[in-house]
Design an enzyme around this catalytic site. Structure first.
Site, PDB file in Angstrom:
ATOM      1  N   CYS A  49       0.986  -1.171  -0.136  1.00  0.00           N
ATOM      2  CA  CYS A  49      -0.056   0.181   0.142  1.00  0.00           C
ATOM      3  C   CYS A  49       0.798   1.249   0.009  1.00  0.00           C
ATOM      4  CB  CYS A  49      -0.840   0.051   1.188  1.00  0.00           C
ATOM      5  SG  CYS A  49      -0.190  -0.025   2.696  1.00  0.00           S
ATOM      6  N   HIS A 152      -2.397   1.104   7.007  1.00  0.00           N
ATOM      7  CA  HIS A 152      -2.441   1.188   5.694  1.00  0.00           C
ATOM      8  C   HIS A 152      -2.251   2.411   5.283  1.00  0.00           C
ATOM      9  CE1 HIS A 152      -4.263   0.371   1.767  1.00  0.00           C
ATOM     10  NE2 HIS A 152      -5.265   1.281   1.650  1.00  0.00           N
TER      11      HIS A 152
END
EC number: 3.4.19.12
Length: 221
Positions: A49, A152
């Site tokens: 990510c 994330h």
């Protein structure tokens, strides 16, 4: 603040058919899309990510590669085995030090935003983009949650006159609307356990770095 010309994607299209370059030399952007409105979007592969957030932020598939970010990890801490800046299994999960170092290589800097502040104090006209770091629940398959969390990374940017959420977990970029709607979105995010980083272009902001140009004049120290 619009992207400098060197940081925009031309007419190249991402490959939406694979799972990324497994040899570590490519960007790991196997799930990529050029949207009809000209917005480049990389979708999630493995724990990359951080890589996807950077490429989505700069709107290009070749701004960063997995091998490049792995090199940054060893630059920051010179060891390959159990490097503290990435996943020990080599699937990414890069920490904030790698993200900030990567931005520096593109003449940008990341400024941490105190989430106790109201985002309406931001001077959006001088901010190149935003990176959010949010909690991510880990699970075994789709149904069994694991008793630990990861973080994330996702990018936010103004493109074509509107603000977009370029999260690699989304099937496509999500339009967040006008400046006012975007600030309300940020306020909601900051009420949760989310960290916000402002991305500034050092080439244009270096002379006024000490003046906190990312804040409106009435909010500067």
């Amino acid at each position: 603040m619009e992207s400098p010309s060197a940081r925009t994607l031309g007419n190249s299209l991402g490959d939406d058919s694979g799972n990324g370059n497994e040899n570590g030399n490519g960007s790991g952007n196997g799930n990529t899309t050029m949207m009809p409105h000209g917005i480049y979007h990389e979708r999630q592969t493995r724990h990359l990510c951080g890589l996807h957030a950077l490429n989505n932020l700069f709107q290009g598939p070749d701004m960063f590669s997995k091998s490049e970010l792995d090199d940054y990890c060893t630059t920051l801490t010179p060891r390959n085995w159990l490097n503290p800046h990435r996943s020990w299994i080599g699937w990414g999960n890069y920490d904030v030090n790698v993200i900030m170092y990567a931005l520096q290589q593109r003449n940008c800097e990341a400024v941490w935003f105190d989430r106790r502040r109201d985002p309406h104090c931001l001077n959006l006209s001088v901010i190149f983009g935003f990176i959010l770091n949010v909690p991510a629940q880990m699970s075994l398959g789709y149904y069994i949650p694991l008793p630990f969390h990861m973080r994330h990374w996702l990018a936010l940017r103004r493109l074509n006159g509107s603000y977009y959420n370029l999260d690699s977990k989304l099937r496509e970029p999500k339009c967040l609307g006008t400046e006012q709607q975007f600030l309300e979105f940020l306020a909601t995010q900051l009420q949760m356990d989310h960290e916000l980083f402002l991305v500034l272009d050092e080439e244009t902001d270096c002379k006024d770095k000490s003046q906190q140009r990312w804040l409106l004049p009435q909010f500067r120290d």
